[in-house]
Design an enzyme around this catalytic site. Structure first.
Site, mmCIF file in Angstrom:
data_model
loop_
_atom_site.group_PDB
_atom_site.id
_atom_site.type_symbol
_atom_site.label_atom_id
_atom_site.label_comp_id
_atom_site.label_asym_id
_atom_site.label_seq_id
_atom_site.Cartn_x
_atom_site.Cartn_y
_atom_site.Cartn_z
ATOM 1 N N HIS A 295 0.844 -1.197 0.000
ATOM 2 C CA HIS A 295 0.000 0.000 0.000
ATOM 3 C C HIS A 295 0.876 1.242 0.000
ATOM 4 O O HIS A 295 1.797 1.353 0.818
ATOM 5 C CB HIS A 295 -0.923 0.025 1.227
ATOM 6 C CG HIS A 295 -1.666 1.321 1.385
ATOM 7 N ND1 HIS A 295 -1.514 2.148 2.477
ATOM 8 C CD2 HIS A 295 -2.556 1.950 0.566
ATOM 9 C CE1 HIS A 295 -2.287 3.208 2.336
ATOM 10 N NE2 HIS A 295 -2.924 3.118 1.196
ATOM 11 N N SER A 296 0.605 2.168 -0.907
ATOM 12 C CA SER A 296 1.282 3.467 -0.937
ATOM 13 C C SER A 296 2.797 3.284 -0.935
ATOM 14 O O SER A 296 3.352 2.682 -1.861
ATOM 15 C CB SER A 296 0.808 4.306 0.247
ATOM 16 O OG SER A 296 1.160 5.659 0.101
ATOM 17 N N MET A 297 3.503 3.771 0.093
ATOM 18 C CA MET A 297 4.958 3.630 0.144
ATOM 19 C C MET A 297 5.383 2.169 0.075
ATOM 20 O O MET A 297 6.438 1.841 -0.474
ATOM 21 C CB MET A 297 5.509 4.269 1.424
ATOM 22 C CG MET A 297 7.020 4.201 1.553
ATOM 23 S SD MET A 297 7.647 4.813 3.135
ATOM 24 C CE MET A 297 7.218 3.428 4.215
#
Length: 317
Positions: free
Chosen positions: A115-117
């Protein structure tokens, strides 16, 4: 207060076997949680910036039960140790953390949900990759790379100067309000889930466990050309689940253009790119929307394929 938190039960979480993990590293330990059978097909779950592995608490119980899911608190996040004094937080350092985790688990092949980073550090030798509101290797305008590096170094030097300021202490409800204010995309239930691993009890109340240094400017930057080159080296099948009101909405100008170029490159590779209603934390706020997409991808790209010999062994942790 935190003792009460340990007793909190969230929807579906008790339906799948869970184990708390602690993996030794030179500066302390990386903490995490494992779900599912020891012999299940390995799936590594990587959270986003400033979150912790609790971000997957609501999603994993809705995914195929044949998999062994391991979610890790990256260094400086959740219950994992902070990096030593004077050390920067950067994507390559996080990748090294994951290499240590994989070595400890003795996994030779595995899949990743990032997720994301967490999606930015997911491009290793894997069976399959799922990016949740992430575009993977995100570039910086070449004209701004030196500026970002210098800013990050300046911030680190400033952080290391002696100060009388003490760590902020909150009541539990005050911490809920603080995290909600800092991240408006989180529902109240999602905030409380993240705080299960995001708070520590101290004299006078609770404090956030995350290392303040994760807020400092990242000094490791890559250009658009380098991002596309790294992307091209991922040979595993990929699924990108993008939120309509998610990551892309935070970009403006050249950054927004970079995002579009990278997403188009995934489409040109014939990776699956799906856009769904919701915000950046849709996988935590409303996992029922995300779970069918991820489950179908794992079923077709991982579970229907013969297990490699390296995956046939039991996870060592």
């Amino acid at each position: 207060m935190l003792r009460a938190l340990k007793g909190v039960r969230h929807l579906h979480v008790s339906a799948i076997k869970q184990t708390e993990l602690a993996i030794p590293v030179p500066w302390g330990q990386l903490r995490g949680r494992a779900w599912g059978p020891d012999h299940g097909r390995p799936v590594l779950c990587l959270h986003g910036w400033s979150d912790n592995c609790g971000t997957f608490n609501a999603l994993i119980p809705l995914l195929p039960k044949e998999c062994r899911y391991v979610a890790v608190d990256l260094s400086g996040h959740g219950l994992s140790s902070h990096r030593p004094p004077g050390v920067f937080y950067s994507p390559p350092a996080y990748v090294m953390d994951i290499r240590r985790v994989i070595d400890a688990l003795q996994w030779s092949r595995f899949s990743i949900i990032g997720h994301s980073m967490g999606g930015n550090i997911a491009g290793m030798m894997v069976d399959a990759v799922v990016l949740l509101d992430s575009c993977g290797f995100y570039p910086t305008d070449q004209n701004n790379i030196f500026k970002a590096m210098r800013q990050g170094m300046d911030e680190q030097l400033q952080f290391e100067k002696p100060t009388e300021e003490k760590k902020k202490i909150y009541t539990y409800e005050g911490a809920v309000e603080r995290l909600s204010a800092a991240n408006s995309t989180l529902s109240e239930q999602s905030v409380r889930i993240l705080l299960e691993r995001g708070l520590v009890q101290v004299e006078g109340g609770v404090a956030f466990t995350r290392d303040f240094r994760i807020n400092l400017k990242n000094i490791i930057r890559i250009s658009l050309e380098q991002s596309l080159q790294l992307q091209s080296r991922i040979k595993a099948p990929m699924l990108l689940v993008l939120a309509e009101d998610g990551l892309e909405k935070s970009f403006v100008g050249e950054d927004k253009n970079f995002f579009s170029i990278i997403i188009q490159a995934y489409k040109d590779r014939e990776d699956k790119v799906v856009e769904i209603p919701g915000d950046h934390h849709i996988h935590l706020n409303n996992p029922a929307v995300v779970a069918p997409l991820v489950s179908d991808f794992l079923m077709t790209k991982v579970l229907t394929q013969p297990a490699r010999r390296g995956n046939e062994q039991t996870s060592k942790m």
